[in-house]
Design a protein around this motif. Structure first.
Motif, PDB file in Angstrom:
ATOM      1  N   ARG A 185       0.954  -1.188  -0.021  1.00  0.00           N
ATOM      2  CA  ARG A 185       0.145   0.150   0.008  1.00  0.00           C
ATOM      3  C   ARG A 185       0.891   1.290   0.106  1.00  0.00           C
ATOM      4  O   ARG A 185       2.152   1.176   0.425  1.00  0.00           O
TER       5      ARG A 185
ATOM      6  N   ILE B  68       6.017   3.011  -1.145  1.00  0.00           N
ATOM      7  CA  ILE B  68       4.929   1.917  -1.076  1.00  0.00           C
ATOM      8  C   ILE B  68       5.488   1.032   0.225  1.00  0.00           C
ATOM      9  O   ILE B  68       6.837   0.693   0.157  1.00  0.00           O
TER      10      ILE B  68
ATOM     11  N   LEU C 148      -0.531  -0.907  -8.450  1.00  0.00           N
ATOM     12  CA  LEU C 148      -1.517  -0.353  -7.795  1.00  0.00           C
ATOM     13  C   LEU C 148      -3.046  -0.819  -8.400  1.00  0.00           C
ATOM     14  O   LEU C 148      -3.238  -0.887  -9.582  1.00  0.00           O
TER      15      LEU C 148
ATOM     16  N   MET D 160      -3.426   3.872  -1.151  1.00  0.00           N
ATOM     17  CA  MET D 160      -3.803   2.991  -2.413  1.00  0.00           C
ATOM     18  C   MET D 160      -3.008   1.713  -2.049  1.00  0.00           C
ATOM     19  O   MET D 160      -2.150   1.501  -1.482  1.00  0.00           O
ATOM     20  N   ARG D 161      -3.807   0.693  -2.439  1.00  0.00           N
ATOM     21  CA  ARG D 161      -3.489  -0.681  -2.320  1.00  0.00           C
ATOM     22  C   ARG D 161      -2.900  -1.306  -3.587  1.00  0.00           C
ATOM     23  O   ARG D 161      -3.373  -0.862  -4.726  1.00  0.00           O
ATOM     24  N   GLY D 162      -2.083  -2.165  -3.734  1.00  0.00           N
ATOM     25  CA  GLY D 162      -1.766  -3.208  -4.861  1.00  0.00           C
ATOM     26  C   GLY D 162      -0.785  -4.319  -4.546  1.00  0.00           C
ATOM     27  O   GLY D 162      -0.882  -4.777  -3.424  1.00  0.00           O
TER      28      GLY D 162
END
Length: 608
Positions: free
Chosen positions: A366, A501, A523, A569-571
């Motif tokens: 994230r 990140i 992401l 933000m996630r990924g």
């Protein structure tokens, strides 16, 4: 015949425009394209063989025709219309009527035929758009499927693609085992493991879709339309009642999860439901969905599951396949099969030991902002101005927060005036050489020292950005006019170039995660924009993520990013661990397990 055609606009147009025409006892509508005809709608009682004769003699220039039916049972009217790439034929059965009434009925019907052609063209255009959109997103899903090493990664790919294509408020993926759906993944890349009302509602919605055995648009009915007398549909009432009951039940589940409409896609493998994908929409989103595109997407999602399963079979399946091949080789009818199998296996193992493979393990990640700065209230007072909200970019010198300072300015002016008067009296006393008055005035002047404090409060009442930043926390814009206490946080800022990140590296890969290790981040919000990253720090605080023991690792973005990066933000991150052979890459887990097992039983030199 044209396969899979649906004509909701044409059906509603027929019912709406012919509802005020008296005497219609039967109606049949056909649409054609390049000589192929399909029945769009049928209402009431129409002779079964009439349409063959009418369609065989189709002439777009013929217009309308009317014939008397046998035994004075009424009149049979037909209308033929040719449109741009689409033909329309109407067959109507009219009850007994005198010539004057018949002329009035035909004139009223003929005046409405044009509206029906417009509706048919709109249906065909929407169906084409739906199939095109479904095919486009489906192609992207198929291309991604081969890269998904697990079903979890496959679900994340589906969610990312469907969010980009349809903009739903919520996307969920449910795996189905023995007819029972279980919620696996939701928007944002998270897992739902604890029971909850929302989880139960989504699984109940999936059960309805499994029983329906077709994609469901909920709600699918735009509203009640009055059906003319004598034109009630002749389909089975039991089937319609069951379908409507399922849709009502599904709509209840959608409402309980906070949606206004939903698209539910059952995914099949070998004729069995293997998964259900639910897209929940709110507001005006999702109004343009079509069943044609939904069917295409559902079919391609099923093919994506097959591709992923074949490209990355589960370890148990790999062992089973290997064992089955060995049994077939050993118990074959001739000995050469066993020898050939042994030679091929040995050649494959030997070859894999020399074939290079760049293996990249992936980890949940994230976005987090570094170099944070908190803007707090400098004194008790009221917030007068705060223009920036979460995610806003702030340029240097921009006013972030302003406190109400009118009372402070008034006090400052009063004290300033008092000091000016004291200075004037002090100057007079010194001129008159009145030592006692001078000491008294100087004492009064020293007591009025609060002016500097007020000036400092005025200076602190306005916060301006020193450098470009992004708002990542706080709620000052919501508290304009509210009273705040001294030291209370108002805004949280992060430097524009300080986003990093945060990845959670599994314990087995910590030895490979050294500072300077490179990789790529993907992401969820930007599934088509890989971001090059470099490891800058590895934390020592272990966390359990997806059942694995992990350690936090911070990666910096090393290249220009053509996307808006926001805090939270996630990924996923794929980390470069160096080039190695295919044998070493794919046997790593087994080797490490064997090393630990041998060390545990005291044979740590067994693999040396």
């Amino acid at each position: 015949m044209i396969e899979g055609t649906t004509t909701p606009l044409l059906t509603r147009a027929v019912l709406r425009h012919l509802s005020d025409v008296q005497g219609i006892t039967g109606l049949q509508v056909f649409i054609g394209q390049q000589g192929e005809w399909t029945e769009a709608t049928r209402r009431g009682d129409v002779p079964g063989d009439v349409h063959r004769r009418v369609l065989a003699s189709f002439d777009p220039e013929a217009g309308g025709a009317v014939d008397a039916m046998e035994d004075g049972a009424g009149w049979l009217a037909t209308y033929m219309l040719g449109g741009p790439g689409l033909d329309l034929v109407l067959i109507l059965v009219l009850g007994p009527a005198d010539p004057g009434q018949l002329q009035k009925q035909l004139s009223s019907i003929e005046a409405k035929v044009g509206w029906m052609m417009v509706a048919a063209l709109a249906d065909r255009h929407a169906a084409g758009d739906g199939r095109a959109a479904g095919s486009e997103i489906g192609a992207q899903i198929l291309l991604d499927a081969a890269t998904a090493r697990t079903r979890r990664m496959l679900a994340d790919q589906w969610i990312a693609r469907l969010e980009t294509a349809y903009r739903p408020g919520l996307v969920t993926v449910l795996w189905v085992t023995a007819g029972t759906p279980k919620l696996a993944a939701v928007s944002g890349g998270g897992l739902i493991e604890r029971p909850s009302d929302a989880r139960g509602d989504l699984e109940g919605l999936a059960k309805v879709a499994i029983a329906h055995r077709a994609p469901m648009l909920i709600p699918n009915d735009p509203g009640p339309t009055r059906v003319p007398d004598g034109l009630q549909p002749d389909t089975g009432d039991d089937d319609q009642s069951l379908d409507q009951q399922r849709r009502d039940e599904a709509m209840d589940f959608v409402t309980r999860v906070g949606g206004d409409r939903a698209l539910v896609l059952p995914i099949y493998e070998r004729e069995e439901t293997a998964a259900v994908v639910v897209l929940v929409f709110q507001g005006d989103n999702g109004l343009g969905l079509r069943s044609e595109g939904a069917e295409v997407v559902a079919t391609l999602l099923g093919e994506a599951m097959t591709i992923q399963r074949r490209a990355h079979p589960r370890p148990v399946r790999r062992v089973f396949t290997w064992g089955a091949d060995m049994v077939r080789a050993i118990f074959g009818k001739t000995a050469w099969k066993l020898k050939l199998a042994a030679v091929l296996l040995a050649a494959a193992i030997a070859g894999s030991a020399f074939v290079p493979s760049t293996y990249q393990p992936s980890f949940t990640a994230r976005v987090e902002a570094g170099e944070r700065r908190i803007v707090s209230a400098p004194f008790d007072g009221f917030v007068a101005d705060a223009d920036y909200q979460l995610g806003d970019r702030v340029e240097a010198g921009a006013l972030l927060v302003a406190m109400e300072d009118s009372e402070i300015r008034l006090q400052s002016a009063q004290i300033g005036a008092e000091l000016a008067q004291i200075d004037a009296e002090l100057q007079t006393a010194r001129a008159q050489r009145d030592a006692a008055q001078v000491r008294l005035l100087e004492a009064r002047r020293e007591q009025a020292t609060t002016l500097s404090l007020l000036d400092r409060q005025l200076e602190l009442s306005r916060f301006e950005a020193q450098t470009p930043a992004i708002v990542v926390g706080g709620d000052a814009w919501r508290r304009v006019g509210d009273r705040v206490r001294i030291g209370e946080p108002l805004l949280e800022l992060a430097a524009v170039d300080s986003f990093r990140i945060l990845a959670f590296v599994e314990e087995d890969w910590v030895s490979n995660a050294t500072v300077g290790t490179t990789g790529d981040a993907l992401l969820t919000a930007y599934p088509e924009t890989p971001i090059p990253v470099r490891l800058v720090d590895l934390g020592a605080d272990p966390q359990t993520v997806d059942g694995a023991n992990t350690f936090p690792a911070w990666f910096e973005m090393t290249g220009p990013v053509d996307a808006q990066i926001l805090d939270g933000m996630r990924g996923v991150i794929r980390m470069d661990v160096g080039e190695r052979s295919m044998l070493e890459a794919y046997s790593r887990g087994l080797r490490r397990w064997a090393e630990r097992f041998l060390w545990r039983i005291g044979l740590e030199e067994g693999l040396g």
